[in-house]
Design a protein around this motif. Structure first.
Motif, PDB file in Angstrom:
ATOM      1  N   ALA A   1      -5.145  -9.314  -8.617  1.00 21.13           N
ATOM      2  CA  ALA A   1      -4.848  -8.684  -7.331  1.00 21.13           C
ATOM      3  C   ALA A   1      -5.461  -7.290  -7.206  1.00 21.13           C
ATOM      4  O   ALA A   1      -5.847  -6.876  -6.111  1.00 21.13           O
ATOM      5  CB  ALA A   1      -3.345  -8.630  -7.106  1.00 21.13           C
ATOM      6  N   LYS A   2      -5.568  -6.557  -8.284  1.00 23.03           N
ATOM      7  CA  LYS A   2      -6.154  -5.208  -8.228  1.00 23.03           C
ATOM      8  C   LYS A   2      -7.628  -5.279  -7.842  1.00 23.03           C
ATOM      9  O   LYS A   2      -8.115  -4.450  -7.077  1.00 23.03           O
ATOM     10  CB  LYS A   2      -5.964  -4.497  -9.573  1.00 23.03           C
TER      11      LYS A   2
ATOM     12  N   SER B   1      -7.757  -6.149  -4.177  1.00 17.26           N
ATOM     13  CA  SER B   1      -7.380  -4.953  -3.429  1.00 17.26           C
ATOM     14  C   SER B   1      -8.560  -4.003  -3.291  1.00 17.26           C
ATOM     15  O   SER B   1      -8.834  -3.466  -2.216  1.00 17.26           O
ATOM     16  CB  SER B   1      -6.204  -4.263  -4.132  1.00 17.26           C
ATOM     17  N   SER B   2      -9.265  -3.808  -4.385  1.00 19.90           N
ATOM     18  CA  SER B   2     -10.427  -2.920  -4.379  1.00 19.90           C
ATOM     19  C   SER B   2     -11.531  -3.463  -3.473  1.00 19.90           C
ATOM     20  O   SER B   2     -12.138  -2.712  -2.696  1.00 19.90           O
ATOM     21  CB  SER B   2     -10.943  -2.760  -5.807  1.00 19.90           C
TER      22      SER B   2
ATOM     23  N   ASP C   1      -4.147   1.213  -1.816  1.00 16.34           N
ATOM     24  CA  ASP C   1      -2.959   0.946  -2.624  1.00 16.34           C
ATOM     25  C   ASP C   1      -2.799  -0.561  -2.773  1.00 16.34           C
ATOM     26  O   ASP C   1      -2.851  -1.296  -1.777  1.00 16.34           O
ATOM     27  CB  ASP C   1      -1.733   1.552  -1.926  1.00 16.34           C
ATOM     28  N   ILE C   2      -2.602  -1.037  -3.986  1.00 15.57           N
ATOM     29  CA  ILE C   2      -2.458  -2.471  -4.238  1.00 15.57           C
ATOM     30  C   ILE C   2      -1.249  -3.048  -3.504  1.00 15.57           C
ATOM     31  O   ILE C   2      -1.214  -4.242  -3.188  1.00 15.57           O
ATOM     32  CB  ILE C   2      -2.392  -2.765  -5.752  1.00 15.57           C
ATOM     33  N   ARG C   3      -0.282  -2.210  -3.167  1.00 15.33           N
ATOM     34  CA  ARG C   3       0.890  -2.700  -2.430  1.00 15.33           C
ATOM     35  C   ARG C   3       0.497  -3.263  -1.069  1.00 15.33           C
ATOM     36  O   ARG C   3       1.120  -4.211  -0.585  1.00 15.33           O
ATOM     37  CB  ARG C   3       1.941  -1.601  -2.284  1.00 15.33           C
ATOM     38  N   THR C   4      -0.547  -2.699  -0.466  1.00 14.32           N
ATOM     39  CA  THR C   4      -1.032  -3.220   0.814  1.00 14.32           C
ATOM     40  C   THR C   4      -1.499  -4.660   0.634  1.00 14.32           C
ATOM     41  O   THR C   4      -1.164  -5.540   1.432  1.00 14.32           O
ATOM     42  CB  THR C   4      -2.194  -2.348   1.345  1.00 14.32           C
ATOM     43  N   THR C   5      -2.254  -4.893  -0.417  1.00 16.57           N
ATOM     44  CA  THR C   5      -2.732  -6.245  -0.714  1.00 16.57           C
ATOM     45  C   THR C   5      -1.568  -7.173  -0.998  1.00 16.57           C
ATOM     46  O   THR C   5      -1.508  -8.292  -0.475  1.00 16.57           O
ATOM     47  CB  THR C   5      -3.685  -6.217  -1.927  1.00 16.57           C
TER      48      THR C   5
ATOM     49  N   HIS D   1      -8.474  -1.549   0.075  1.00 17.75           N
ATOM     50  CA  HIS D   1      -7.104  -1.050   0.165  1.00 17.75           C
ATOM     51  C   HIS D   1      -6.919   0.107  -0.809  1.00 17.75           C
ATOM     52  O   HIS D   1      -7.255  -0.018  -1.988  1.00 17.75           O
ATOM     53  CB  HIS D   1      -6.096  -2.156  -0.165  1.00 17.75           C
TER      54      HIS D   1
END
Length: 109
Positions: free
Chosen positions: A60-61, A64-65, A71-75, A69
């Motif tokens: 997920a990181k 996200s990148s 912040d990974i929380r957005t993803t 995003h």
């Protein structure tokens, strides 16, 4: 001659000038029609990409990148449902491995 200045646009003319959003929409409509593709919005490709990466097991990181995003929380908030589905598929896969081993072992007995 480059006219884009210090900016790097995702969609630009060969000279670096930004394209009008309707140009992308027009191009995408023609592209879908030419290749007989389903009616999806251009922006939906972003979600499709993220979901395919999730289902392929990409962390997920990294996703996200790639999505930009901060912040990974957005993803996680946006694609949490897909992550849950991928987790359920992983659990099924792991379970099938155990059942497969049991079948092989039982066949040898």
């Amino acid at each position: 001659m480059w006219e884009g200045g210090e900016y790097e646009f995702l969609f630009s003319s060969w000279q670096g000038k930004p394209m009008h959003p309707s140009s992308i929409t027009t191009w995408w409509s023609r592209f879908k029609k030419r290749y007989n593709l389903p009616q999806i919005r251009f922006h939906d490709l972003r979600h499709t990409s993220a979901t395919l990466l999730i289902n392929s097991g990409v962390h997920a990181k990294i996703i996200s990148s790639r999505l930009g995003h901060a912040d990974i929380r957005t993803t996680m908030n946006t694609y949490g449902h897909a992550l849950q589905e991928a987790d359920q598929e992983a659990a099924k896969h792991l379970e099938s491995l155990f059942h497969s081993d049991n079948k092989k072992r039982d066949a040898k007995v």
